[in-house]
Design a protein around this motif. Structure first.
Motif, mmCIF file in Angstrom:
data_model
loop_
_atom_site.group_PDB
_atom_site.id
_atom_site.type_symbol
_atom_site.label_atom_id
_atom_site.label_comp_id
_atom_site.label_asym_id
_atom_site.label_seq_id
_atom_site.Cartn_x
_atom_site.Cartn_y
_atom_site.Cartn_z
ATOM 1 N N THR A 196 89.544 2.082 -4.781
ATOM 2 C CA THR A 196 88.221 1.486 -4.584
ATOM 3 C C THR A 196 87.169 1.567 -5.343
ATOM 4 O O THR A 196 86.507 0.828 -6.014
ATOM 5 N N ALA A 197 87.001 3.014 -6.310
ATOM 6 C CA ALA A 197 86.371 3.243 -7.398
ATOM 7 C C ALA A 197 86.666 2.191 -8.580
ATOM 8 O O ALA A 197 85.772 1.787 -9.159
ATOM 9 N N ILE A 198 87.873 2.227 -8.763
ATOM 10 C CA ILE A 198 88.469 1.241 -9.953
ATOM 11 C C ILE A 198 87.952 -0.161 -9.615
ATOM 12 O O ILE A 198 87.384 -0.982 -10.660
ATOM 13 N N SER A 199 88.139 -0.539 -8.405
ATOM 14 C CA SER A 199 87.993 -1.869 -8.053
ATOM 15 C C SER A 199 86.528 -2.226 -8.257
ATOM 16 O O SER A 199 85.984 -3.301 -8.650
ATOM 17 N N LEU A 200 85.679 -1.055 -7.803
ATOM 18 C CA LEU A 200 84.224 -1.264 -8.089
ATOM 19 C C LEU A 200 83.495 -1.581 -9.567
ATOM 20 O O LEU A 200 82.684 -2.316 -9.792
ATOM 21 N N LYS A 201 84.384 -0.690 -10.222
ATOM 22 C CA LYS A 201 84.116 -0.648 -11.919
ATOM 23 C C LYS A 201 84.530 -2.123 -12.480
ATOM 24 O O LYS A 201 83.895 -2.698 -13.380
ATOM 25 N N GLU A 202 85.765 -2.811 -11.877
ATOM 26 C CA GLU A 202 86.179 -3.781 -12.476
ATOM 27 C C GLU A 202 85.148 -4.915 -12.237
ATOM 28 O O GLU A 202 85.117 -5.981 -12.930
ATOM 29 N N GLU A 203 84.533 -4.906 -10.982
ATOM 30 C CA GLU A 203 83.403 -5.811 -10.669
ATOM 31 C C GLU A 203 82.267 -5.657 -11.719
ATOM 32 O O GLU A 203 81.866 -6.940 -12.223
ATOM 33 N N ASN A 204 81.811 -4.517 -11.934
ATOM 34 C CA ASN A 204 80.770 -4.300 -12.806
ATOM 35 C C ASN A 204 80.853 -2.921 -13.459
ATOM 36 O O ASN A 204 80.566 -2.118 -12.769
ATOM 37 N N ASP A 205 81.059 -2.930 -14.748
ATOM 38 C CA ASP A 205 81.341 -1.607 -15.410
ATOM 39 C C ASP A 205 79.980 -0.817 -15.336
ATOM 40 O O ASP A 205 80.075 0.449 -15.543
ATOM 41 N N LYS A 206 79.050 -1.381 -15.128
ATOM 42 C CA LYS A 206 77.479 -0.578 -15.123
ATOM 43 C C LYS A 206 77.297 0.119 -13.779
ATOM 44 O O LYS A 206 76.399 0.872 -13.684
ATOM 45 N N HIS A 207 78.027 -0.128 -12.837
ATOM 46 C CA HIS A 207 77.922 0.426 -11.358
ATOM 47 C C HIS A 207 78.307 1.954 -11.774
ATOM 48 O O HIS A 207 79.284 2.396 -12.539
ATOM 49 N N ARG A 208 77.433 2.836 -11.042
ATOM 50 C CA ARG A 208 77.480 4.414 -11.168
ATOM 51 C C ARG A 208 78.387 4.655 -10.073
ATOM 52 O O ARG A 208 77.872 4.648 -8.816
ATOM 53 N N VAL A 209 79.619 5.323 -10.040
ATOM 54 C CA VAL A 209 80.543 5.459 -9.114
ATOM 55 C C VAL A 209 81.224 6.704 -9.116
ATOM 56 O O VAL A 209 81.484 7.475 -10.230
ATOM 57 N N VAL A 210 80.964 7.554 -8.068
ATOM 58 C CA VAL A 210 81.499 8.896 -7.898
ATOM 59 C C VAL A 210 82.606 8.997 -6.686
ATOM 60 O O VAL A 210 82.323 8.595 -5.762
ATOM 61 N N VAL A 211 83.650 9.639 -7.132
ATOM 62 C CA VAL A 211 84.683 9.830 -6.048
ATOM 63 C C VAL A 211 84.614 11.724 -5.812
ATOM 64 O O VAL A 211 84.651 12.473 -6.673
ATOM 65 N N MET A 212 84.183 11.980 -4.490
ATOM 66 C CA MET A 212 84.145 13.258 -3.928
ATOM 67 C C MET A 212 85.484 13.666 -3.301
ATOM 68 O O MET A 212 85.907 13.082 -2.274
ATOM 69 N N GLU A 213 86.218 14.890 -3.915
ATOM 70 C CA GLU A 213 87.327 15.421 -3.304
ATOM 71 C C GLU A 213 87.167 16.641 -2.801
ATOM 72 O O GLU A 213 86.482 17.684 -3.550
ATOM 73 N N ARG A 214 87.523 16.984 -1.556
ATOM 74 C CA ARG A 214 86.979 18.317 -0.988
ATOM 75 C C ARG A 214 87.846 19.479 -1.316
ATOM 76 O O ARG A 214 87.750 20.685 -1.382
ATOM 77 N N ASP A 215 89.028 19.133 -2.149
ATOM 78 C CA ASP A 215 90.182 20.052 -2.728
ATOM 79 C C ASP A 215 90.245 19.960 -4.389
ATOM 80 O O ASP A 215 89.678 19.169 -4.684
ATOM 81 N N ILE A 216 91.032 20.695 -4.825
ATOM 82 C CA ILE A 216 91.293 20.697 -6.256
ATOM 83 C C ILE A 216 92.265 19.403 -6.416
ATOM 84 O O ILE A 216 91.695 18.767 -7.162
ATOM 85 N N LEU A 217 93.243 19.194 -5.666
ATOM 86 C CA LEU A 217 94.056 17.988 -5.586
ATOM 87 C C LEU A 217 93.677 17.223 -4.288
ATOM 88 O O LEU A 217 93.333 17.640 -3.241
ATOM 89 N N PRO A 218 94.093 15.827 -4.332
ATOM 90 C CA PRO A 218 93.896 15.003 -3.243
ATOM 91 C C PRO A 218 95.053 15.373 -2.279
ATOM 92 O O PRO A 218 96.237 14.697 -2.166
ATOM 93 N N THR A 219 94.821 16.398 -1.281
ATOM 94 C CA THR A 219 95.989 16.990 -0.709
ATOM 95 C C THR A 219 96.067 16.384 0.634
ATOM 96 O O THR A 219 95.357 16.733 1.673
#
Length: 389
Positions: free
Chosen positions: A27-50
């Motif tokens: 999702t994040a990559i697709s948003l940046k592909e649409e417009n690289d000026k978008h400020r996008v953050v991904v929040m992960e509750r753990d160290i890895l996507p468990t």
């Protein structure tokens, strides 16, 4: 106790995505592909996507013959074909975006093991091929393998009666795939915050967007982040954020053997309508599944082993695959992954509210459909947010 700089520059985004698995990162990559000026953050509750993204078996699969036959029976032909098409498109997007070498993609053959219990499926081989042929450019999806190939595998001939080859499946290296996905997102300017567990979220309405609250252990209070649109991509763990949603966790048990010299087969294999799966990786056998042995206990997000299923995996390794005593099989690693299921096999891709979008419930097919689901989630997020020309 936040500084002026934090409140001005570190807490406001165009898009916030909860969950850094395949769907969240896509999702994040697709948003940046649409417009690289978008400020996008991904929040992960753990160290890895468990969940399942880093703990799957590495099957780039579209579904076995018996699985598709069961889907046709429960969902109808049209929906079943659309599911296969979605998986095919998702894998194509994943491979094109990251490159086969970067995800360890190989086509060493994909096979379904047919026992006496599934032999009726052979009567429907042509029917299913005819149904799927339009989405495979006129080619057959499944082929009955000659017995010579079956004999070469060394599988127990008292159980394995036939092998059916899936002509459009491959295998990936899950670790390489996730590492490449993270690197690709970073290169595009996506921010990824680990150990960032979202406690609650809210749609503020209209152009106010949405906000999420994350507990800051050092400060001892919640920190609030704001965005134009929020995407929830938490798959099996969505129920902790949205009670009563039709997302049921499904735990998958996996074992990996120590290296076994001179294995007689290669490629990936399914049996029992896809509930069991195994493959060769680094001269080892990775073997998983068995959720259908204990459905109720496996409807959980707890990372624990189910001894009944673990015992069955060893039984099949011994009696079906290797033909050796169980005590001679050396297990190097065991783990569990948590998948997500519901009333049907279609993922949930929809608005939860005007500024909040859901992309959850992959049905155990996250590798195949996750990239495409992420792209569709991004499209929903972008509605009304496209820059003026």
């Amino acid at each position: 106790m936040l500084s002026y700089w934090e409140t001005q520059s570190l807490l406001n985004y165009d898009y916030i995505i909860i969950g850094s698995g395949i769907v969240g990162l896509s999702t994040a990559i697709s948003l940046k592909e649409e417009n690289d000026k978008h400020r996008v953050v991904v929040m992960e509750r753990d160290i890895l996507p468990t969940g399942a993204s880093t703990k799957n078996a590495g099957f780039a699969c579209i579904g076995s013959l018996t699985e598709i036959l069961d889907d046709i029976k429960t969902m109808g032909k049209e929906t079943s074909v659309e599911l296969v098409k979605t998986r095919l498109q998702g894998l194509k997007l994943l491979r094109e975006r990251l490159g086969d070498a970067n995800i360890g993609y190989k086509e060493n053959g994909s096979y379904e093991v047919i026992s006496d219990r599934e032999i009726h499926a052979l009567d429907h081989l042509k029917e299913v091929n005819d149904l799927l042929r339009p989405i495979f450019n006129g080619k057959d999806a499944f082929t009955l393998c000659p017995h010579e190939l079956l004999n070469q595998t060394g599988f127990n001939e008292n159980y394995v009666r036939h092998l059916i080859q899936n002509n459009f499946e491959g295998e990936i290296n899950t670790g390489k795939m996730m590492s490449s996905l993270i690197s690709h997102a970073n290169r595009m300017g996506v921010e990824i915050l680990s150990n960032c567990k979202v406690e609650k979220f809210e749609d503020l309405g209209g152009e106010k967007g949405a906000q999420v609250s994350v507990f800051n252990q050092t400060l001892g209070h919640d920190v609030t982040f704001r965005c134009k649109k929020l995407a929830i991509c938490t798959n099996a763990f969505t129920g902790s954020l949205i009670p009563n949603i039709d997302v049921i966790p499904g735990r998958g048990q996996v074992v990996v053997t120590e290296p076994i010299p001179n294995l007689k087969f290669k490629g990936i294999y399914h049996f029992d309508e896809g509930y069991y799966y195994f493959r060769v990786i680094d001269d080892r056998i990775l073997f998983g599944g068995g959720r259908n042995l204990d459905f109720e206990k496996e409807k959980t997000s707890q990372f624990q082993f189910n001894q009944k299923i673990q015992d069955k995996l060893l039984y099949y390794l011994s009696n079906l695959i290797l033909g050796v005593k169980q005590e001679d099989i050396k297990i190097a690693q065991r783990w569990v992954g948590i998948m997500a299921f519901g009333k049907d096999k279609k993922p949930i891709i929809e608005y939860h509210s005007p500024n909040i979008v859901l992309g959850v419930r992959m049905g155990g097919m996250g590798v195949a459909i996750g990239s495409l689901v992420g792209q569709k989630v991004a499209s929903l997020c972008l509605i009304n947010n496209r820059p003026s020309l």
